[in-house]
Design an enzyme around this catalytic site. Structure first.
Site: not given
Ligand SMILES: Cc1cc2nc3c(=O)[nH]c(=O)nc-3n(C[C@H](O)[C@H](O)[C@H](O)COP(=O)(O)OP(=O)(O)OC[C@H]3O[C@@H](n4cnc5c(N)ncnc54)[C@H](O)[C@@H]3O)c2cc1C
Length: 336
Positions: A164, A235, A331
């Site tokens: 992570r 998580s 996380e």
């Molecule tokens: C129900 C649920 C289940 C999940 N299960 C998992 C799992 O099994 N495994 C896991 O690893 N994670 C899991 N996650 C966490 C999450 O889905 C991941 O971390 C995902 O990659 C976040 O993507 P996002 O586009 O929503 O990012 P955001 O929440 O919008 O951003 C996360 C971070 O990335 C940065 N960011 C976003 N896009 C960019 C870009 N293009 N360039 C640079 N920085 C950027 C943001 O500034 C922030 O710091 C889960 C979340 C939920 C709600």
């Protein structure tokens, strides 16, 4: 790039926290990135890069510009004896991208099905699930340095992926905008099905990418609260990684404590187990709580604020530290 003033972020974060931002814009193409660079040079305000908002907790309103990454497009680039190389733009929905690779006959990403969010955010915390991490099939990514507009290419070694974690978290969030990610998908895949019930969910069928993806979708839907129904960010804590000595000492006291040996000799244990055995599964204070379905997931029952969710996370950290002398690390990114 259209800039909206005083925009609500409620629908843009999966916790459903009712925060707002001073300025909001969407990044659809290279012109928008150029406009973002110009805006940044003219304003002494922070920029926050937003994907699907599924790994963020807004503790307060944001005094700056939230730039939602909506860059779209995906393609097969080339193939060699061992790999098919596919690339997707940073704003593509992760799960749809995974399903697209499967529909094209490519394997590798199936265990990462149904993780919310975008392709561009996936390398930030090296997303992982069911025994596979993004790093396992990552080839390279492109990013724009928002300090000077330089376009940069990162190979796997430069990303410094860990559990992570990645270079991007340590270098400083919001400095590099990830525009696209390329994956090397194995042409002769080795299925990973001996993890957390995947084999059973296949019900005796021969594994292939689509069946594994379907099994994992089913498992996740059963196990995890759906953010469409109840606000959450998956998580909320990382699984702690312990020294062998610390692990031994705890295991003598708690023989049921799960442990997974890491390559460096340390042992990863389950944060969900620790929270559950502290009696905190289902704990609730107002509209902020620990999910009744999964002890690792904090939930917003309706109108919890970011501060209330942070406060409940602090209570959990304190309880785990008192009982086990382990310090849990959140996380999701907490935007203060
Ligand atoms: C129900 C649920 C289940 C999940 N299960 C998992 C799992 O099994 N495994 C896991 O690893 N994670 C899991 N996650 C966490 C999450 O889905 C991941 O971390 C995902 O990659 C976040 O993507 P996002 O586009 O929503 O990012 P955001 O929440 O919008 O951003 C996360 C971070 O990335 C940065 N960011 C976003 N896009 C960019 C870009 N293009 N360039 C640079 N920085 C950027 C943001 O500034 C922030 O710091 C889960 C979340 C939920 C709600």
């Amino acid at each position: 790039m259209e800039i909206i003033k005083n925009a609500s972020l409620k629908a843009l974060n999966t916790f459903g926290v009712n925060a707002s931002t001073q300025y909001y814009a969407e990044i659809h193409n290279l012109d928008d990135i150029q406009a973002l660079l110009e805006w940044k040079a003219q304003h002494d305000l922070p920029v926050l890069l937003l994907g699907g908002g599924s790994n963020l907790l807004f503790k307060n309103n944001f005094d700056g510009l939230v730039a939602k990454i909506c860059l779209a497009g995906k393609e097969r680039i080339e193939e060699d004896d061992n790999f098919t190389y596919v690339s997707a733009a940073g704003g593509e929905n992760w799960h749809k991208f995974v399903r697209w690779t499967i529909s094209q006959g490519y394997a590798g990403l199936e265990n990462l099905s149904l993780i919310p969010g975008t392709v561009g955010a996936a390398p930030i915390q090296n997303i992982g699930a069911y025994g596979v991490e993004l790093a396992d099939h990552f080839h390279s990514l492109q990013a724009v340095n928002l300090e000077n507009g330089d376009v940069l290419e990162f190979d796997k070694a430069h990303c410094q992926f860990a559990y992570r974690d990645s270079f991007f978290k340590r270098y400083g969030l919001d400095k590099l905008l990830i525009t696209s990610v390329t994956f090397a998908l194995p042409r002769h895949p080795q299925w990973k099905i001996d993890y957390a019930g995947v084999r059973d969910a296949l019900e005796g069928k021969q594994p292939n990418a689509e069946r594994i993806s379907n099994a994992i979708i089913k498992l996740r839907q059963h196990k995890l609260p759906d953010p469409e129904v109840i606000g959450n960010a998956g998580s909320f804590f990382k699984n702690p990684i312990l020294s062998p000595e610390k692990w031994q000492a705890l295991r003598e006291k708690y023989p049921e404590l799960p442990g997974y040996q890491q390559a460096d000799g340390r042992i990863k244990t389950s944060a969900a187990w620790l929270i559950h055995h502290c009696g905190l599964k289902g704990y609730r204070k107002g509209d902020a709580g620990v999910s009744e379905k999964h002890a690792l997931v904090l939930v917003n029952y309706g109108n919890a604020t970011g501060k209330e969710l942070c406060s409940i996370s602090q209570e959990i950290i304190a309880a785990i530290s008192d009982k086990y002398e382990i310090f849990l690390e959140p996380e999701p990114r907490i935007v203060v």
